[in-house]
Design an enzyme around this catalytic site. Structure first.
Site, mmCIF file in Angstrom:
data_model
loop_
_atom_site.group_PDB
_atom_site.id
_atom_site.type_symbol
_atom_site.label_atom_id
_atom_site.label_comp_id
_atom_site.label_asym_id
_atom_site.label_seq_id
_atom_site.Cartn_x
_atom_site.Cartn_y
_atom_site.Cartn_z
ATOM 1 N N LYS A 44 0.813 -1.191 0.000
ATOM 2 C CA LYS A 44 0.000 0.000 0.000
ATOM 3 C C LYS A 44 0.862 1.263 0.000
ATOM 4 O O LYS A 44 0.421 2.338 -0.359
ATOM 5 C CB LYS A 44 -0.871 0.022 1.266
ATOM 6 C CG LYS A 44 -1.762 -1.169 1.428
ATOM 7 C CD LYS A 44 -2.450 -1.081 2.818
ATOM 8 C CE LYS A 44 -3.110 -2.377 3.147
ATOM 9 N NZ LYS A 44 -3.605 -2.363 4.563
ATOM 10 N N GLY A 45 2.128 1.121 0.414
ATOM 11 C CA GLY A 45 2.976 2.295 0.659
ATOM 12 C C GLY A 45 3.147 3.224 -0.522
ATOM 13 O O GLY A 45 3.286 4.429 -0.355
ATOM 14 N N GLU A 100 7.810 2.705 -6.526
ATOM 15 C CA GLU A 100 7.983 2.176 -5.167
ATOM 16 C C GLU A 100 8.243 3.320 -4.187
ATOM 17 O O GLU A 100 8.863 4.320 -4.528
ATOM 18 C CB GLU A 100 9.152 1.180 -5.188
ATOM 19 C CG GLU A 100 9.650 0.689 -3.851
ATOM 20 C CD GLU A 100 8.657 -0.159 -3.070
ATOM 21 O OE1 GLU A 100 7.488 0.254 -2.957
ATOM 22 O OE2 GLU A 100 9.068 -1.206 -2.549
ATOM 23 N N ASP A 101 7.777 3.144 -2.972
ATOM 24 C CA ASP A 101 7.953 4.186 -1.964
ATOM 25 C C ASP A 101 9.397 4.257 -1.460
ATOM 26 O O ASP A 101 10.050 5.277 -1.546
ATOM 27 C CB ASP A 101 6.974 3.998 -0.798
ATOM 28 C CG ASP A 101 6.932 2.554 -0.274
ATOM 29 O OD1 ASP A 101 7.821 1.752 -0.628
ATOM 30 O OD2 ASP A 101 6.008 2.232 0.488
ATOM 31 N N ASP A 104 14.841 -0.444 0.710
ATOM 32 C CA ASP A 104 15.670 -0.649 1.901
ATOM 33 C C ASP A 104 16.773 -1.636 1.498
ATOM 34 O O ASP A 104 17.805 -1.244 0.972
ATOM 35 C CB ASP A 104 14.774 -1.160 3.028
ATOM 36 C CG ASP A 104 15.482 -1.269 4.370
ATOM 37 O OD1 ASP A 104 16.710 -1.100 4.407
ATOM 38 O OD2 ASP A 104 14.822 -1.533 5.380
ATOM 39 N N LYS A 132 17.356 3.899 1.010
ATOM 40 C CA LYS A 132 18.153 4.011 2.238
ATOM 41 C C LYS A 132 19.610 3.703 1.955
ATOM 42 O O LYS A 132 19.925 2.804 1.175
ATOM 43 C CB LYS A 132 17.615 3.041 3.291
ATOM 44 C CG LYS A 132 16.256 3.441 3.802
ATOM 45 C CD LYS A 132 15.881 2.621 5.002
ATOM 46 C CE LYS A 132 14.398 2.773 5.276
ATOM 47 N NZ LYS A 132 13.949 1.861 6.328
ATOM 48 N N PHE A 153 14.135 4.040 10.122
ATOM 49 C CA PHE A 153 12.769 3.723 9.767
ATOM 50 C C PHE A 153 11.976 5.007 9.628
ATOM 51 O O PHE A 153 12.020 5.873 10.499
ATOM 52 C CB PHE A 153 12.128 2.802 10.816
ATOM 53 C CG PHE A 153 10.901 2.122 10.298
ATOM 54 C CD1 PHE A 153 11.007 1.014 9.467
ATOM 55 C CD2 PHE A 153 9.643 2.606 10.612
ATOM 56 C CE1 PHE A 153 9.867 0.393 8.954
ATOM 57 C CE2 PHE A 153 8.502 1.988 10.105
ATOM 58 C CZ PHE A 153 8.624 0.891 9.284
ATOM 59 N N VAL A 154 11.261 5.151 8.528
ATOM 60 C CA VAL A 154 10.501 6.379 8.284
ATOM 61 C C VAL A 154 9.027 6.068 8.037
ATOM 62 O O VAL A 154 8.680 4.970 7.579
ATOM 63 C CB VAL A 154 11.069 7.176 7.084
ATOM 64 C CG1 VAL A 154 12.428 7.766 7.426
ATOM 65 C CG2 VAL A 154 11.171 6.302 5.829
ATOM 66 N N ASP A 160 4.139 3.293 6.422
ATOM 67 C CA ASP A 160 3.479 3.002 7.690
ATOM 68 C C ASP A 160 4.401 2.352 8.703
ATOM 69 O O ASP A 160 5.443 1.789 8.368
ATOM 70 C CB ASP A 160 2.313 2.041 7.448
ATOM 71 C CG ASP A 160 2.804 0.616 7.142
ATOM 72 O OD1 ASP A 160 3.630 0.463 6.216
ATOM 73 O OD2 ASP A 160 2.388 -0.322 7.848
ATOM 74 N N ARG A 166 0.280 6.553 7.611
ATOM 75 C CA ARG A 166 0.317 6.688 6.151
ATOM 76 C C ARG A 166 -0.194 8.044 5.681
ATOM 77 O O ARG A 166 0.177 8.536 4.625
ATOM 78 C CB ARG A 166 -0.548 5.608 5.484
ATOM 79 C CG ARG A 166 -0.049 4.188 5.662
ATOM 80 C CD ARG A 166 -0.787 3.264 4.698
ATOM 81 N NE ARG A 166 -0.626 1.856 4.999
ATOM 82 C CZ ARG A 166 0.415 1.108 4.624
ATOM 83 N NH1 ARG A 166 1.387 1.669 3.943
ATOM 84 N NH2 ARG A 166 0.484 -0.170 4.932
HETATM 85 P P1 IMP Z 1 13.284 -4.005 1.097
HETATM 86 O O1 IMP Z 1 12.805 -5.287 0.472
HETATM 87 O O2 IMP Z 1 14.174 -4.255 2.262
HETATM 88 O O3 IMP Z 1 13.901 -3.077 0.097
HETATM 89 O O4 IMP Z 1 12.000 -3.316 1.715
HETATM 90 C C1 IMP Z 1 11.134 -2.553 0.935
HETATM 91 C C2 IMP Z 1 9.731 -2.479 1.502
HETATM 92 O O5 IMP Z 1 9.714 -2.478 2.922
HETATM 93 C C3 IMP Z 1 9.096 -1.175 1.078
HETATM 94 O O6 IMP Z 1 8.277 -1.407 -0.030
HETATM 95 C C4 IMP Z 1 8.309 -0.724 2.276
HETATM 96 O O7 IMP Z 1 6.979 -1.170 2.172
HETATM 97 C C5 IMP Z 1 8.942 -1.410 3.431
HETATM 98 N N1 IMP Z 1 9.849 -0.486 4.159
HETATM 99 C C6 IMP Z 1 11.194 -0.455 4.114
HETATM 100 N N2 IMP Z 1 11.688 0.522 4.882
HETATM 101 C C7 IMP Z 1 10.616 1.135 5.413
HETATM 102 C C8 IMP Z 1 10.483 2.271 6.310
HETATM 103 O O8 IMP Z 1 11.447 2.904 6.759
HETATM 104 N N3 IMP Z 1 9.205 2.606 6.638
HETATM 105 C C9 IMP Z 1 8.108 1.946 6.175
HETATM 106 N N4 IMP Z 1 8.189 0.905 5.334
HETATM 107 C C10 IMP Z 1 9.436 0.497 4.964
HETATM 108 MG MG MG Z 2 6.150 -0.826 0.076
#
Ligand code: IMP
Ligand code: MG
Length: 180
Positions: A44-45, A100-101, A104, A132, A153-154, A160, A166
């Site tokens: 949903k982000g 994508e939001d 990470d 990040k 974490f944001v 969220d 959100r």
């Molecule tokens: P990744 O697979 O580690 O890159 O994580 C990506 C997903 O984790 C994103 O699509 C977000 O939904 C969630 N996410 C990662 N970091 C954050 C954060 O700081 N706040 C909220 N959601 C996050």
């Molecule tokens: Mg996401």
């Protein structure tokens, strides 16, 4: 419902976000001229980012939604990704841009890219609002990036913590209380 505190340290103000989104919209409009791309928002982000972004895109395009889960209510990536809601259309031969939001570890995107590539799009690129700065990223190439942020974490602007925050018009750092 118990209170889970208030994020206070603003990482990106609403005005800064608007500036970034306008820039990205202009870049996408220029690069995808005549290609009628499909912009895929990750629920949903990514939904608030997509809603603002497409109003800065001046060329014809479609939108689609994809919902995956990887976090299971924690603030650290679990590395497990599952498709919860798939696309409603075929992307074969289409120019696809994933919206994508936040990136990470990049594991979520790595998985999605792998899955979508098997569907033979004409092209597949990523537009992320935030990335990040972390020690071992998955190395997913981002065609468009809004802003790089420190490893924290944001929340806000679609992002969220356990479905909270959100709606905030800005993005703020958030330290979850580990006792709750
Ligand atoms: P990744 O697979 O580690 O890159 O994580 C990506 C997903 O984790 C994103 O699509 C977000 O939904 C969630 N996410 C990662 N970091 C954050 C954060 O700081 N706040 C909220 N959601 C996050
Ligand atoms: Mg996401």
């Amino acid at each position: 419902m118990n209170t889970i505190g208030k994020p206070t340290t603003v990482v990106l103000s609403a005005e800064e976000i608007a500036g970034i989104v306008a820039r990205l919209g202009a870049e996408i409009s220029r690069d995808y001229e005549g290609r009628h791309p499909v912009l895929i928002s990750l629920l949903k982000g990514g939904v608030i980012f997509l809603a603002d972004l497409i109003r800065q895109v001046t060329i014809p395009h479609h939108i689609e939604f994809l919902q995956v889960s990887s976090y299971n209510g924690s603030t650290a990536s679990s590395g497990r990704v599952k498709i919860l809601n798939d696309l409603q259309v075929s992307i074969e031969g289409r120019h696809v841009l994933i919206v994508e939001d936040v990136v990470d570890t990049g594991m979520t995107l790595a998985y999605i890219v792998e899955v979508l590539k098997l569907r033979n799009p004409a092209s597949l690129e990523i537009c992320a609002l935030l990335r990040k700065r972390i020690a071992s990223p998955a190395g997913i190439p981002l065609r468009y990036l809004g802003r790089e942020i420190p490893d924290q974490f944001v929340v806000g602007y679609g992002l969220d913590y356990r479905e909270n925050f959100r709606h905030l018009p800005f993005i703020a750092a958030w330290e979850p209380d580990p006792t709750r």
